[in-house]
Design an enzyme around this catalytic site. Structure first.
Site, PDB file in Angstrom:
ATOM      1  N   HIS A  27      -8.839  -9.322   5.668  1.00  0.00           N
ATOM      2  CA  HIS A  27      -8.176  -8.406   6.477  1.00  0.00           C
ATOM      3  C   HIS A  27      -7.789  -9.222   7.700  1.00  0.00           C
ATOM      4  CE1 HIS A  27      -5.965  -4.781   7.663  1.00  0.00           C
ATOM      5  NE2 HIS A  27      -6.656  -4.844   8.607  1.00  0.00           N
ATOM      6  N   ARG A  71       4.591   1.664 -13.046  1.00  0.00           N
ATOM      7  CA  ARG A  71       3.347   1.370 -12.583  1.00  0.00           C
ATOM      8  C   ARG A  71       1.993   1.250 -13.484  1.00  0.00           C
ATOM      9  NH1 ARG A  71       2.090  -1.982  -7.884  1.00  0.00           N
ATOM     10  NH2 ARG A  71       4.128  -1.664  -7.495  1.00  0.00           N
TER      11      ARG A  71
HETATM   12  C1  GRF Z   1      -3.081 -12.895   5.844  1.00  0.00           C
HETATM   13  O1  GRF Z   1      -2.781 -12.531   7.005  1.00  0.00           O
HETATM   14  C2  GRF Z   1      -4.158 -12.077   5.308  1.00  0.00           C
HETATM   15  O2  GRF Z   1      -5.091 -11.589   6.145  1.00  0.00           O
HETATM   16  C3  GRF Z   1      -3.149 -10.942   4.842  1.00  0.00           C
HETATM   17  O3  GRF Z   1      -2.001 -11.503   4.409  1.00  0.00           O
HETATM   18  C4  GRF Z   1      -1.661 -12.380   4.981  1.00  0.00           C
HETATM   19  C5  GRF Z   1      -1.451 -13.652   3.976  1.00  0.00           C
HETATM   20  O4  GRF Z   1      -1.199 -14.786   4.361  1.00  0.00           O
HETATM   21  N1  GRF Z   1      -3.981 -10.190   3.694  1.00  0.00           N
HETATM   22  P1  GRF Z   1      -1.026 -16.140   3.298  1.00  0.00           P
HETATM   23  O5  GRF Z   1      -0.299 -15.752   2.015  1.00  0.00           O
HETATM   24  O6  GRF Z   1      -2.531 -16.433   2.890  1.00  0.00           O
HETATM   25  O7  GRF Z   1      -0.673 -17.184   4.189  1.00  0.00           O
END
Ligand code: GRF
Length: 208
Positions: free
Chosen positions: A110, A66
């Site tokens: 988020h 990692r």
């Molecule tokens: C979204 O729900 C974002 O908030 C979270 O991961 C998801 C990603 O979706 N962090 P995408 O790949 O943009 O369709």
């Protein structure tokens, strides 16, 4: 021109929202220099290629440890020299060395109203399952700067989404993306590009 690098792991609908807002002129003075994924199968990479944006994969599986992966990620980001790094559904923990190298230059989306349903273990569908389990009536999304903690950096934008009775976690995930994430992520990037996000300690304010 704000030079951005977008980090992705999956479908890339948030990436698409950024591409579309640049395309329709809403998001001005912003360019996506590169889309970087840890997952070679991420559909987000196809979205980038379709939009003519350089796309590359850096998979932890290709590195012995990692630490080696973290070093490679840092090197690649330094080489790309972005003004802003956007985590748009990036499921890899950002190494501390990267956070130190780009202080307040990394933002994350988020899918809840921080400080609810965030932190360790709260990612993907889990966030929405937990919100439904708790029975909250309102959820939403948050764009925040990334600091050394987990979902603990200064909040830039939030948008609330109502939770109707009987909705499934999958339906709620879609609703939050459509009604909040796809709007506030490009908007936050635009505000940063305009120099309107003013930091003061652990909080921000949006300059007029
Ligand atoms: C979204 O729900 C974002 O908030 C979270 O991961 C998801 C990603 O979706 N962090 P995408 O790949 O943009 O369709």
């Amino acid at each position: 021109m704000l030079r951005t690098v977008v980090l992705v792991s999956g479908g890339g609908t948030n990436l698409q929202a950024i591409i579309d807002r640049i395309g329709d002129g809403t998001l001005k003075d912003v360019e996506i220099a590169c889309v970087l994924s840890n997952n070679p199968g991420a559909y987000a990479l196809t979205r980038a290629k379709n939009a003519g944006i350089p796309a590359l994969c850096l998979s932890p599986k290709d590195y012995e440890t990692r630490e080696r992966f973290n070093e490679a990620l840092l090197r690649k980001l330094q080489e790309l020299s972005p003004d802003l790094i956007v985590l748009a559904g990036f499921l890899v923990a950002i190494p501390e060395a990267v956070i130190r190298a780009f202080p307040m230059k990394i933002i994350n989306i988020h899918p809840s109203l921080i400080p609810s349903f965030c932190g360790k273990g709260y990612y993907g569908l889990k966030v929405h399952e937990k919100a439904l389990e708790r029975g909250v009536k309102v959820t939403g999304a948050t764009v925040h700067f990334v600091d050394e903690g987990m979902d603990s950096g200064p909040i830039i934008l939030q948008k609330a989404v109502e939770i109707p009775d009987g909705i499934t976690p999958q339906e709620l995930q879609q609703k939050v993306m459509k009604e909040a994430e796809w709007l506030i992520l490009p908007r936050a990037i635009s505000l940063i590009a305009q120099g309107r996000v003013v930091l003061s300690g652990k909080t921000t304010r949006i300059a007029p």
